[in-house]
Motif scaffolding. Sequence first.
Motif, PDB file in Angstrom:
ATOM      1  N   GLY A 111       0.807  -1.214   0.000  1.00 49.08           N
ATOM      2  CA  GLY A 111       0.000   0.000   0.000  1.00 49.08           C
ATOM      3  C   GLY A 111       0.837   1.259   0.000  1.00 49.08           C
ATOM      4  O   GLY A 111       0.383   2.310   0.464  1.00 49.08           O
ATOM      5  N   ASN A 112       2.078   1.160  -0.522  1.00 49.89           N
ATOM      6  CA  ASN A 112       3.000   2.305  -0.515  1.00 49.89           C
ATOM      7  C   ASN A 112       3.161   2.899   0.879  1.00 49.89           C
ATOM      8  O   ASN A 112       3.198   4.122   1.057  1.00 49.89           O
ATOM      9  CB  ASN A 112       2.519   3.386  -1.493  1.00 49.89           C
ATOM     10  N   GLY A 113       3.233   2.027   1.874  1.00 51.87           N
ATOM     11  CA  GLY A 113       3.457   2.477   3.244  1.00 51.87           C
ATOM     12  C   GLY A 113       2.215   2.491   4.112  1.00 51.87           C
ATOM     13  O   GLY A 113       2.310   2.616   5.336  1.00 51.87           O
ATOM     14  N   VAL A 114       1.038   2.357   3.507  1.00 55.00           N
ATOM     15  CA  VAL A 114      -0.213   2.400   4.268  1.00 55.00           C
ATOM     16  C   VAL A 114      -0.261   1.281   5.310  1.00 55.00           C
ATOM     17  O   VAL A 114      -0.685   1.484   6.454  1.00 55.00           O
ATOM     18  CB  VAL A 114      -1.437   2.311   3.328  1.00 55.00           C
ATOM     19  N   SER A 115       0.186   0.088   4.926  1.00 55.04           N
ATOM     20  CA  SER A 115       0.181  -1.043   5.849  1.00 55.04           C
ATOM     21  C   SER A 115       1.019  -0.746   7.087  1.00 55.04           C
ATOM     22  O   SER A 115       0.583  -0.978   8.221  1.00 55.04           O
ATOM     23  CB  SER A 115       0.704  -2.296   5.144  1.00 55.04           C
ATOM     24  N   GLU A 116       2.228  -0.248   6.887  1.00 56.32           N
ATOM     25  CA  GLU A 116       3.099   0.060   8.021  1.00 56.32           C
ATOM     26  C   GLU A 116       2.491   1.143   8.909  1.00 56.32           C
ATOM     27  O   GLU A 116       2.575   1.069  10.142  1.00 56.32           O
ATOM     28  CB  GLU A 116       4.477   0.491   7.523  1.00 56.32           C
ATOM     29  N   ILE A 117       1.877   2.134   8.302  1.00 56.46           N
ATOM     30  CA  ILE A 117       1.257   3.214   9.080  1.00 56.46           C
ATOM     31  C   ILE A 117       0.130   2.669   9.949  1.00 56.46           C
ATOM     32  O   ILE A 117       0.014   3.001  11.139  1.00 56.46           O
ATOM     33  CB  ILE A 117       0.737   4.318   8.141  1.00 56.46           C
ATOM     34  N   ASN A 118      -0.717   1.813   9.375  1.00 57.65           N
ATOM     35  CA  ASN A 118      -1.828   1.248  10.142  1.00 57.65           C
ATOM     36  C   ASN A 118      -1.336   0.344  11.269  1.00 57.65           C
ATOM     37  O   ASN A 118      -1.867   0.375  12.384  1.00 57.65           O
ATOM     38  CB  ASN A 118      -2.768   0.477   9.215  1.00 57.65           C
ATOM     39  N   ILE A 119      -0.321  -0.455  10.993  1.00 57.51           N
ATOM     40  CA  ILE A 119       0.243  -1.308  12.043  1.00 57.51           C
ATOM     41  C   ILE A 119       0.867  -0.448  13.137  1.00 57.51           C
ATOM     42  O   ILE A 119       0.740  -0.737  14.332  1.00 57.51           O
ATOM     43  CB  ILE A 119       1.275  -2.279  11.447  1.00 57.51           C
ATOM     44  N   GLY A 120       1.519   0.631  12.738  1.00 58.70           N
ATOM     45  CA  GLY A 120       2.139   1.531  13.707  1.00 58.70           C
ATOM     46  C   GLY A 120       1.150   2.157  14.666  1.00 58.70           C
ATOM     47  O   GLY A 120       1.489   2.461  15.818  1.00 58.70           O
ATOM     48  N   ARG A 121      -0.079   2.348  14.226  1.00 54.66           N
ATOM     49  CA  ARG A 121      -1.104   2.916  15.100  1.00 54.66           C
ATOM     50  C   ARG A 121      -1.365   2.027  16.317  1.00 54.66           C
ATOM     51  O   ARG A 121      -1.754   2.510  17.380  1.00 54.66           O
ATOM     52  CB  ARG A 121      -2.408   3.123  14.315  1.00 54.66           C
ATOM     53  N   VAL A 122      -1.161   0.731  16.141  1.00 62.07           N
ATOM     54  CA  VAL A 122      -1.333  -0.214  17.248  1.00 62.07           C
ATOM     55  C   VAL A 122       0.002  -0.503  17.927  1.00 62.07           C
ATOM     56  O   VAL A 122       0.093  -0.594  19.152  1.00 62.07           O
ATOM     57  CB  VAL A 122      -1.955  -1.535  16.745  1.00 62.07           C
ATOM     58  N   LEU A 123       1.041  -0.609  17.119  1.00 60.36           N
ATOM     59  CA  LEU A 123       2.350  -1.006  17.631  1.00 60.36           C
ATOM     60  C   LEU A 123       2.896  -0.022  18.660  1.00 60.36           C
ATOM     61  O   LEU A 123       3.629  -0.411  19.572  1.00 60.36           O
ATOM     62  CB  LEU A 123       3.327  -1.130  16.460  1.00 60.36           C
ATOM     63  N   LYS A 124       2.544   1.246  18.532  1.00 58.54           N
ATOM     64  CA  LYS A 124       3.077   2.254  19.458  1.00 58.54           C
ATOM     65  C   LYS A 124       2.724   1.937  20.906  1.00 58.54           C
ATOM     66  O   LYS A 124       3.445   2.333  21.828  1.00 58.54           O
ATOM     67  CB  LYS A 124       2.560   3.642  19.083  1.00 58.54           C
ATOM     68  N   ASP A 125       1.607   1.215  21.121  1.00 56.92           N
ATOM     69  CA  ASP A 125       1.176   0.858  22.472  1.00 56.92           C
ATOM     70  C   ASP A 125       1.379  -0.619  22.805  1.00 56.92           C
ATOM     71  O   ASP A 125       1.288  -1.003  23.974  1.00 56.92           O
ATOM     72  CB  ASP A 125      -0.307   1.201  22.663  1.00 56.92           C
ATOM     73  N   ARG A 126       1.669  -1.455  21.783  1.00 51.94           N
ATOM     74  CA  ARG A 126       1.729  -2.901  22.020  1.00 51.94           C
ATOM     75  C   ARG A 126       2.981  -3.535  21.420  1.00 51.94           C
ATOM     76  O   ARG A 126       2.998  -4.719  21.099  1.00 51.94           O
ATOM     77  CB  ARG A 126       0.470  -3.577  21.451  1.00 51.94           C
ATOM     78  N   ARG A 127       4.047  -2.743  21.300  1.00 52.33           N
ATOM     79  CA  ARG A 127       5.263  -3.218  20.638  1.00 52.33           C
ATOM     80  C   ARG A 127       5.849  -4.460  21.293  1.00 52.33           C
ATOM     81  O   ARG A 127       6.367  -5.356  20.617  1.00 52.33           O
ATOM     82  CB  ARG A 127       6.320  -2.098  20.625  1.00 52.33           C
ATOM     83  N   ASN A 128       5.775  -4.550  22.618  1.00 49.64           N
ATOM     84  CA  ASN A 128       6.421  -5.664  23.317  1.00 49.64           C
ATOM     85  C   ASN A 128       5.645  -6.970  23.221  1.00 49.64           C
ATOM     86  O   ASN A 128       6.080  -7.997  23.739  1.00 49.64           O
ATOM     87  CB  ASN A 128       6.651  -5.304  24.789  1.00 49.64           C
ATOM     88  N   GLU A 129       4.491  -6.968  22.531  1.00 55.50           N
ATOM     89  CA  GLU A 129       3.693  -8.185  22.388  1.00 55.50           C
ATOM     90  C   GLU A 129       3.875  -8.858  21.030  1.00 55.50           C
ATOM     91  O   GLU A 129       3.396  -9.976  20.824  1.00 55.50           O
ATOM     92  CB  GLU A 129       2.205  -7.866  22.572  1.00 55.50           C
ATOM     93  N   VAL A 130       4.559  -8.189  20.110  1.00 57.17           N
ATOM     94  CA  VAL A 130       4.578  -8.644  18.717  1.00 57.17           C
ATOM     95  C   VAL A 130       5.995  -8.706  18.147  1.00 57.17           C
ATOM     96  O   VAL A 130       6.783  -7.773  18.296  1.00 57.17           O
ATOM     97  CB  VAL A 130       3.728  -7.692  17.840  1.00 57.17           C
TER      98      VAL A 130
END
Length: 214
Positions: A111-130
């Motif tokens: 998605g030209n970066g869209v996927s990473e941006i959407n994952i980042g919206r969650v990862l910022k709070d749950r990075r240590n789980e994934v």
Amino acid sequence: MSNRMNKMNRREFIGGTMAATVAMATGTATAFADSGQQSKKKTVKDLPYNPRTHKAMPTRNLGKTGYQVGIFSLGGQATLEIKGKEKDSVDIINRAIDLGVNYIDTAAGYGNGVSEINIGRVLKDRRNEVFQTSKTADRTYDGSMQLLEKTLKQLQTDHLDLWQLHNVRTQDELDKIFSKDGALKALLKAREDGMVRFLGVRVFATEFRTNGRN
């Protein structure tokens, strides 16, 4: 780093990839080209841990990483790479982690970066789980390093657990990757600096050919 590149020749690179392909018995495979040692300049945090995973599903060893990955993971395509699907994407990612998923795969090109941006919206709070991965389809040092910086910013993290060369198909691509200013140099540099933990390659084994050159 140059000594490390000299030690890892094309034959070793391809051999590891094909071994993974045979073991997985699929058209595509991830091969860990070099697990190496943790960076001396920057020590990345402990491996991620999702406490729900082992209760929710069987797990498998992820190569030589020492990580136990659930048999179900989340890919960063489909809804996650579609612009305008931010809420749906966040709901999907959170639900997956809540159900025990501990491995999320994406790529700079989804998605030209869209996927990473959407994952980042969650990862910022749950990075240590994934256990978070991404990929570069660029075959040069400069291009891959630029993509990595963008990837980390979009995922809202300071490191990847696995960074892979994306969609390697031909000998010409492999020659570029192993050239003086090729993408392999970027992977090794990124690991040395603590920006990534493990390195790998995604190959299409049915289309990849080698002429046996070193």
